[in-house]
Design a protein around this motif. Sequence first.
Motif, PDB file in Angstrom:
ATOM      1  N   VAL A   1      -3.135  25.947  -4.360  1.00 16.47           N
ATOM      2  CA  VAL A   1      -3.150  24.328  -4.435  1.00 16.47           C
ATOM      3  C   VAL A   1      -2.058  23.726  -5.117  1.00 16.47           C
ATOM      4  N   GLU A   2      -1.099  23.142  -4.184  1.00 17.25           N
ATOM      5  CA  GLU A   2      -0.085  22.640  -5.015  1.00 17.25           C
ATOM      6  C   GLU A   2      -0.420  21.053  -5.287  1.00 17.25           C
ATOM      7  N   ILE A   3       0.067  20.744  -6.504  1.00 17.47           N
ATOM      8  CA  ILE A   3      -0.050  19.413  -6.804  1.00 17.47           C
ATOM      9  C   ILE A   3       1.322  18.937  -6.667  1.00 17.47           C
TER      10      ILE A   3
ATOM     11  N   VAL B   1       1.607  24.485   3.553  1.00 14.46           N
ATOM     12  CA  VAL B   1       1.308  23.383   4.293  1.00 14.46           C
ATOM     13  C   VAL B   1       0.552  22.134   3.796  1.00 14.46           C
ATOM     14  N   GLY B   2       1.094  20.954   3.967  1.00 15.33           N
ATOM     15  CA  GLY B   2       0.588  19.808   3.539  1.00 15.33           C
ATOM     16  C   GLY B   2      -0.216  19.003   4.526  1.00 15.33           C
ATOM     17  N   GLY B   3       0.731  18.231   5.152  1.00 16.23           N
ATOM     18  CA  GLY B   3       0.181  17.245   6.332  1.00 16.23           C
ATOM     19  C   GLY B   3      -0.518  18.089   7.462  1.00 16.23           C
ATOM     20  N   GLY B   4       0.073  19.243   7.713  1.00 15.36           N
ATOM     21  CA  GLY B   4      -0.641  20.019   8.659  1.00 15.36           C
ATOM     22  C   GLY B   4      -2.090  20.290   8.464  1.00 15.36           C
TER      23      GLY B   4
ATOM     24  N   LEU C   1      13.810  14.552   5.882  1.00 17.32           N
ATOM     25  CA  LEU C   1      14.666  15.264   7.212  1.00 17.32           C
ATOM     26  C   LEU C   1      13.586  15.552   7.954  1.00 17.32           C
ATOM     27  N   GLN C   2      12.293  15.878   7.813  1.00 21.47           N
ATOM     28  CA  GLN C   2      11.392  16.110   9.002  1.00 21.47           C
ATOM     29  C   GLN C   2      11.418  14.604   9.890  1.00 21.47           C
ATOM     30  N   ALA C   3      11.684  13.644   9.295  1.00 22.65           N
ATOM     31  CA  ALA C   3      11.440  12.370   9.777  1.00 22.65           C
ATOM     32  C   ALA C   3      12.837  12.164  11.055  1.00 22.65           C
TER      33      ALA C   3
ATOM     34  N   GLY D   1       7.329  22.488   4.672  1.00 23.00           N
ATOM     35  CA  GLY D   1       7.968  21.281   5.432  1.00 23.00           C
ATOM     36  C   GLY D   1       7.691  20.951   6.742  1.00 23.00           C
ATOM     37  N   GLY D   2       6.645  20.338   7.145  1.00 20.86           N
ATOM     38  CA  GLY D   2       6.020  20.068   8.388  1.00 20.86           C
ATOM     39  C   GLY D   2       5.466  21.050   9.403  1.00 20.86           C
ATOM     40  N   ILE D   3       5.044  21.888   8.675  1.00 21.49           N
ATOM     41  CA  ILE D   3       4.394  23.162   9.243  1.00 21.49           C
ATOM     42  C   ILE D   3       2.899  22.600   9.793  1.00 21.49           C
TER      43      ILE D   3
ATOM     44  N   VAL E   1      12.324  27.847   1.420  1.00 19.69           N
ATOM     45  CA  VAL E   1      13.277  26.943   2.271  1.00 19.69           C
ATOM     46  C   VAL E   1      12.484  25.963   2.232  1.00 19.69           C
ATOM     47  N   HIS E   2      12.877  24.533   2.377  1.00 20.34           N
ATOM     48  CA  HIS E   2      11.871  23.251   2.409  1.00 20.34           C
ATOM     49  C   HIS E   2      12.725  22.241   3.013  1.00 20.34           C
ATOM     50  N   THR E   3      12.167  21.897   4.209  1.00 20.82           N
ATOM     51  CA  THR E   3      12.675  20.414   4.669  1.00 20.82           C
ATOM     52  C   THR E   3      11.778  19.461   4.210  1.00 20.82           C
TER      53      THR E   3
ATOM     54  N   LEU F   1      -0.598  19.020  -1.761  1.00 26.27           N
ATOM     55  CA  LEU F   1      -1.418  17.693  -1.746  1.00 26.27           C
ATOM     56  C   LEU F   1      -0.365  16.774  -2.546  1.00 26.27           C
ATOM     57  N   ASP F   2      -0.037  15.610  -1.614  1.00 27.90           N
ATOM     58  CA  ASP F   2       1.042  14.673  -1.956  1.00 27.90           C
ATOM     59  C   ASP F   2       0.603  13.293  -2.021  1.00 27.90           C
ATOM     60  N   LEU F   3      -0.122  12.995  -1.296  1.00 28.87           N
ATOM     61  CA  LEU F   3      -0.684  11.451  -0.987  1.00 28.87           C
ATOM     62  C   LEU F   3      -2.020  11.137  -1.587  1.00 28.87           C
TER      63      LEU F   3
HETATM   64  O1  LIG Z   1       7.206  19.288  -1.231  1.00 33.90           O
HETATM   65  C1  LIG Z   1       6.823  18.527  -0.343  1.00 33.90           C
HETATM   66  C2  LIG Z   1       7.757  17.384  -0.113  1.00 33.90           C
HETATM   67  O2  LIG Z   1       8.832  17.185  -0.645  1.00 33.90           O
HETATM   68  C3  LIG Z   1       5.706  18.872   0.471  1.00 33.90           C
HETATM   69  O3  LIG Z   1       4.822  19.142  -0.436  1.00 33.90           O
HETATM   70  C4  LIG Z   1       6.062  19.797   1.380  1.00 33.90           C
HETATM   71  O4  LIG Z   1       6.792  19.511   2.332  1.00 33.90           O
HETATM   72  C5  LIG Z   1       4.618  20.404   2.218  1.00 33.90           C
HETATM   73  O5  LIG Z   1       4.039  19.472   2.893  1.00 33.90           O
HETATM   74  P1  LIG Z   1       4.395  18.955   4.551  1.00 33.90           P
HETATM   75  O6  LIG Z   1       3.629  20.358   5.145  1.00 33.90           O
HETATM   76  O7  LIG Z   1       3.538  17.725   4.504  1.00 33.90           O
HETATM   77  O8  LIG Z   1       5.809  18.845   4.708  1.00 33.90           O
END
Ligand SMILES: O=C(CO)[C@H](O)[C@H](O)COP(=O)(O)O
Length: 210
Positions: free
Chosen positions: A29-31, A186-189, A139-141, A166-168, A133-135, A7-9
Amino acid sequence: MELQLALDLVNIPEAIELVKEVEEHIDIVEIGTPVVINEGLHAVKAVKKAFPNLKVLADLKIMDAAGYEVMKASEAGADIVTILGTAEDMSIKGAVEEAKKQGKKILVDMIAVKDLAGRAKEVDAMGVDYICVHTGYDLQAVGKNSFEDLQTIKGVVKNAKTAIAGGIKLDTLPEVIKVQPDLVIVGGGITGQADKKAVAAKMQQMIIQG
Ligand SMILES: O=C(CO)[C@H](O)[C@H](O)COP(=O)(O)O
């Protein structure tokens, strides 16, 4: 394999509403960092209180003062706290030591680490619980993802659990599952979908089937 909802936004009430929709389909659940910046560790406390059966991860992305920050996140109810792989070894060791004292876990976020295999080996030897590992969004953009990076760490990590963020999305999840991380974030997914519950349920089912 576990599923973590990032949960980011959102603000605290929105976070609680969102988790209510999908709680039976997620493990953690991620804050997210932006939520902690906006709301402080109150967000961790509120979500843990509302969902005591879910694990809560505080995405602090710690860079310094690690022992103190892990202690504060733990006091707020976090089960897992994140630190950056680019932090000093002393900070990562301090985070691990404090987490052990508090009965909590440390996830190392490898965002922006250049020598991924080398640093993954090093942080693995420091006794961390997860290596992720994290995009990130920036960088997703420009079309990047972490699928190859996941294979890289799977090849070298011996003790910690592996994770990917990252963007999954639903359509890329099979590619992730093939590499068998221990944790999929998974966030936005999920949060960006009209029917969040249906998407989370489908993801959970795919993860269980492995
Ligand atoms: O840590 C984050 C951004 O820095 C996000 O929580 C992570 O990237 C997961 O979100 P999404 O699936 O929307 O990319």
